[in-house]
Motif scaffolding. Structure first.
Motif: not given
Ligand code: FEO
Length: 170
Positions: A120-141
């Motif tokens: 069940f948690l695997q969905w959250y693992v993938s989701e968090q990779i995306e969310e963190e990536r998004l947050a980091r990219t936006l901070n960099d910008k």
């Protein structure tokens, strides 16, 4: 049937997702009363909805597995910000905390040989990779933009396009 410890940990995760949802709702509300942040406003309203969906998914899972999902009380989130940068720093901080917490849960599910929860948690693992990536990219910008008004204008205009392109909005 969920073990007591897994149930408690999943309920703690419910509280964490709810806390993120409230935090992003507060960011959306703050952005909405600033001039020219329509994109950021929309972004955080949607992020808030997503976190609520993450919370609901956990609640349904806990109850489905014979546990009891407890709807948590929440402290008031940060409601005002001194800059757009602060908002996005806070966003990244939340996502990093959520990822750590999900990782701990995954470890716990494995330790207890609760493979259904692990799955069940695997969905959250993938989701968090995306969310963190998004947050980091936006901070960099935003770091590149600094206080430049035309840069902030473009950031605000592009944020939703960016979100969809990077895999947000699921
Ligand atoms: Fe559900 Fe963005 O953590």
């Amino acid at each position: 049937m969920l073990s007591k410890s897994i149930q408690e940990a999943l309920n703690a995760q419910v509280a964490m997702e709810a806390t993120s949802s409230q935090a992003y709702l507060a960011m959306a509300s703050w952005a909405e009363i600033q001039p020219g942040l329509d994109g950021v406003t929309e972004f955080f309203y949607q992020q808030s909805n997503e976190e609520r969906m993450h919370m609901l998914k956990l609640i349904r899972y806990v109850n489905e597995r014979g546990g009891f999902a407890m709807v948590p009380a929440l402290p008031q989130p940060i409601i005002t910000f001194t800059s757009l940068q602060k908002v996005f720093e806070e966003f990244l901080k939340h996502e990093v905390q959520v990822s750590e917490s999900i990782n701990q849960l995954v470890g716990m599910a494995l330790d207890e040989r609760d493979f259904a929860t692990h799955n069940f948690l695997q969905w959250y693992v993938s989701e968090q990779i995306e969310e963190e990536r998004l947050a980091r990219t936006l901070n960099d910008k935003l770091e590149l933009v600094g206080d430049d008004k035309s840069g902030i204008y473009l950031f605000d205009r592009d944020i939703m396009i960016h979100r969809n392109a990077i895999g947000g909005g699921k």
